[in-house]
Each structure stands twice: as structure tokens, then as C-alpha cells.
Design an enzyme around this catalytic site. Structure first.
Site, mmCIF file in Angstrom:
data_model
loop_
_atom_site.group_PDB
_atom_site.id
_atom_site.type_symbol
_atom_site.label_atom_id
_atom_site.label_comp_id
_atom_site.label_asym_id
_atom_site.label_seq_id
_atom_site.Cartn_x
_atom_site.Cartn_y
_atom_site.Cartn_z
ATOM 1 N N ASP A 15 -6.139 -7.124 1.145
ATOM 2 C CA ASP A 15 -6.093 -8.586 1.001
ATOM 3 C C ASP A 15 -7.126 -9.075 -0.017
ATOM 4 O O ASP A 15 -6.865 -10.016 -0.774
ATOM 5 C CB ASP A 15 -6.321 -9.260 2.361
ATOM 6 N N ASN A 66 0.878 -1.174 0.000
ATOM 7 C CA ASN A 66 0.000 0.000 0.000
ATOM 8 C C ASN A 66 0.920 1.230 0.000
ATOM 9 O O ASN A 66 2.153 1.108 0.009
ATOM 10 C CB ASN A 66 -1.023 -0.037 1.153
HETATM 11 P P1 ADP Z 1 -4.613 -1.778 2.541
HETATM 12 O O1 ADP Z 1 -5.977 -2.285 2.883
HETATM 13 O O2 ADP Z 1 -3.609 -2.871 2.386
HETATM 14 O O3 ADP Z 1 -4.119 -0.660 3.406
HETATM 15 P P2 ADP Z 1 -5.479 0.104 0.475
HETATM 16 O O4 ADP Z 1 -6.118 0.919 1.552
HETATM 17 O O5 ADP Z 1 -4.557 0.789 -0.452
HETATM 18 O O6 ADP Z 1 -4.725 -1.175 1.057
HETATM 19 O O7 ADP Z 1 -6.675 -0.554 -0.366
HETATM 20 C C1 ADP Z 1 -6.441 -1.583 -1.302
HETATM 21 C C2 ADP Z 1 -7.393 -1.436 -2.470
HETATM 22 O O8 ADP Z 1 -8.743 -1.504 -1.978
HETATM 23 C C3 ADP Z 1 -7.298 -0.108 -3.200
HETATM 24 O O9 ADP Z 1 -6.320 -0.144 -4.224
HETATM 25 C C4 ADP Z 1 -8.716 0.035 -3.765
HETATM 26 O O10 ADP Z 1 -8.848 -0.729 -4.957
HETATM 27 C C5 ADP Z 1 -9.568 -0.611 -2.686
HETATM 28 N N1 ADP Z 1 -10.107 0.397 -1.746
HETATM 29 C C6 ADP Z 1 -9.629 0.726 -0.521
HETATM 30 N N2 ADP Z 1 -10.361 1.705 0.037
HETATM 31 C C7 ADP Z 1 -11.351 2.000 -0.848
HETATM 32 C C8 ADP Z 1 -12.444 2.932 -0.868
HETATM 33 N N3 ADP Z 1 -12.681 3.775 0.156
HETATM 34 N N4 ADP Z 1 -13.242 2.942 -1.975
HETATM 35 C C9 ADP Z 1 -13.024 2.101 -3.004
HETATM 36 N N5 ADP Z 1 -12.011 1.203 -3.047
HETATM 37 C C10 ADP Z 1 -11.186 1.158 -1.998
#
Ligand code: ADP
Length: 294
Positions: free
Chosen positions: A245, A182
Site C-alpha cells: 500500500d 503482488n
Molecule cells: P504486498 O505488501 O502487497 O504483499 P510486496 O510484499 O510485494 O507487496 O511488497 C511491495 C513492495 O514493497 C515491493 O515491491 C518492494 O518495493 C517493497 N518491499 C517489500 N518487502 C521488502 C523488503 N523486505 N525489503 C525492501 N523492500 C521491500
């Protein structure tokens, strides 16, 4: 069907909701408690199984009640748990306090995950039989390195989620095909806060990188190509736990089916967007039919 081996963690998440987390020496009264099966490995395994993969979980649970529940949860999701060992002692647990602002404080105790320091012949054979191997960093690094090396020796594609972020040895990165950090993990691993810059640094060590950017989507970068920013579907998020995940588990299934990167990322983004619209992690991961419907 895409055959996926997951070499990773299982944790029981013990989640307390309170107005605010207690300070040192303090007791606060909360209002709700839940036990939710988790661990990044198990979460990716469930996401991949729901997305239509044939999934084998490699790791360990303890010989306590949580271990039995964690195994049941994976079995129920259709994940093969024959190589999920039952180790003497407690299962891995994550002790989580969620306050009214939605912020978390977490103590993770690896428990049984900590005994997975090496792979046996059965695990090596399962890795060799897979199309893709998914790994994270919640198991001892020695096992992750061994898994990556075994996969590479057999031409099995390797995907690493570098979480929790830590410095990674070359002997691991040299055997990774796709790294999926991330934004925060990418910054920590590369020393560059800006995702494009971080991806360029990481590409020195692995051929492909996807930096996930939460609600902003993700950045795909491959050696010798132009980076591509993929937007996430605009949805109302209620709980983003497990989004990363879900993204990786679903992505692996799509890539294993031979879909092009753009289509695979679109699939993974659709699945993650469905996940964030419901509370919980493994509980909110979508089934293939739901992903296809989007
Ligand atoms: P992690 O959960 O590992 O911290 P992220 O927050 O970057 O990773 O989220 C992973 C993926 O989940 C993103 O690339 C996106 O596709 C999706 N995602 C996360 N948050 C949102 C959101 N608020 N709205 C839409 N998709 C989301």
C-alpha cells in the site's frame, strides 16, 4: 499537487501476538494486543498524503468508536474525509493473530465497507476532479466497477490493487490503466506462477502492470515494451505489513507529478523500503522529506 481519490476500505486492525494461534475450540494466552488503523484503502490514502498528494478518501466507517478513530487517523494524516460516510453499525475490523514465526491468521469483517455498493453524485464528482483514482478489492465490486467507469469517462488514470485476489470481470479490467498485484495475486489472476509470464497474460486486459515481488523489488511491464525488473533497496525488514500500500500510494503521487515510470518506481520502492523497517502499516509510512532523503 497531485490530486488523488481513493475508493477503498477502512478497517481497524485488532492484532494479538501469541506464541502460536489457537486451534479450533482452543484458548491460548497471548502477550500483547494493539489496535492499528488499517484497511487497504485507508493505508494507500495515508501513504499518498504523506508522499505529498492531495487525497480524498471515498468509503465508509461505522458509527462505533472504531469509526471515529479511523476517521481521526485519516484527518490527522491530512486526508480529506468529507466523502467518508458514517454508516449505521460496526466499522470494518480485521482480527489478526501473529505467532512467533511472524505468520498471521486473519478474520476480516467488512462492516461499514459492505454498505458502499454504489457511488453518489458527490463521489462521482470527486473522482472526476482527481488526477488518479486508486482502488483495491475490499469494497463491494459494484462500487469499484462504478468508480473505474466514472474515472475512465473523465480521463482520470486508474490504478487497481487486486487484493484480496478474486476473479475480475471485464467490465472492471477494461477501465484499469495500471494493475499492481503482488506475486501471489498475479499468479492467482493469471494462472501463471512466474511473474514475467503472469504479467504477459495480464497485459492482454490492461495496458500496464507492476508485479511487486517483496524484497526482490518489482516487475514493470507495458504493452509493446520490454519488461523491466526494478530491484528493491536492501534493508533489514522488521514488519512488511502495508509495504504494497505504501508502494502504490507513493507511486501514484510520483506519476501524477509527471515523473517517468522508472523514477516513480524508484520513489515508491524507497518509500516501501522505509515502511518495512518499522512495525505497523499506516504508522510506518514515510513522509515526503524522508523519501527524498533516501
Ligand atoms: P504486498 O505488501 O502487497 O504483499 P510486496 O510484499 O510485494 O507487496 O511488497 C511491495 C513492495 O514493497 C515491493 O515491491 C518492494 O518495493 C517493497 N518491499 C517489500 N518487502 C521488502 C523488503 N523486505 N525489503 C525492501 N523492500 C521491500
Amino acid at each position: 499537487m497531485t490530486r488523488i481519490a481513493v475508493l477503498g476500505s477502512t478497517h481497524m486492525d485488532l492484532v494479538a501476538h501469541a506464541a502460536r494461534a489457537p486451534g479450533s475450540g482452543e484458548t491460548v494466552t497471548g502477550r500483547e494486543f494493539r489496535t492499528i488503523p488499517g484497511g487497504k484503502g485507508a493505508n494507500q490514502a495515508v501513504a499518498a498524503a504523506r508522499a505529498g498528494g492531495e487525497v480524498t478518501m471515498i468509503g465508509a466507517v461505522g458509527d462505533d468508536l472504531y469509526g471515529a478513530l479511523l476517521r481521526d487517523g485519516l484527518d490527522h494524516a491530512g486526508v480529506d474525509t468529507d466523502l467518508l460516510h458514517t454508516a449505521e453499525g460496526p466499522s470494518g475490523t480485521a482480527h489478526i493473530v501473529v505467532d512467533d514465526t511472524g505468520a498471521n491468521s486473519i478474520v476480516v469483517i467488512p462492516g461499514a465497507n459492505g454498505v458502499v455498493t454504489a457511488l453518489g453524485p458527490g463521489e462521482i464528482a470527486a473522482v472526476a476532479a482527481a488526477d488518479l483514482l486508486l482502488m483495491q478489492l475490499e469494497l463491494p465490486l459494484s462500487a469499484v466497477v462504478e468508480g473505474a467507469r466514472a474515472a475512465r469517462a473523465q480521463g482520470v488514470r486508474t490504478i487497481l490493487t487486486p487484493s484480496p485476489a478474486r476473479p475480475l470481470p471485464d467490465e472492471l479490467l477494461d477501465h484499469i490503466d495500471l494493475l499492481v498485484p503482488n506475486e501471489h495475486e498475479a499468479a492467482e489472476l493469471s494462472g501463471q506462477a512466474e511473474p514475467h509470464a503472469a504479467a504477459q497474460i495480464l497485459l492482454r486486459q490492461v495496458p500496464e502492470v507492476i508485479v511487486t515481488l517483496g524484497a526482490k523489488g518489482c516487475l514493470y511491464a507495458a504493452r509493446g515494451g520490454e519488461p523491466v525488473l526494478f530491484e528493491a533497496p536492501a534493508v533489514k525488514a522488521v514488519d512488511t505489513t502495508g509495504a504494497g500500500d505504501t508502494f502504490v500510494g507513493t507511486l501514484a503521487v510520483a506519476l501524477g507529478e509527471g515523473r517517468p515510470v522508472a523514477e516513480s518506481v524508484a520513489w515508491a520502492s524507497a518509500a516501501a523500503a522505509l515502511c518495512v523497517q518499522k512495525p505497523g502499516a499506516s504508522t510506518s509510512m514515510p513522509y515526503r522529506s524522508e523519501i527524498e532523503a533516501v
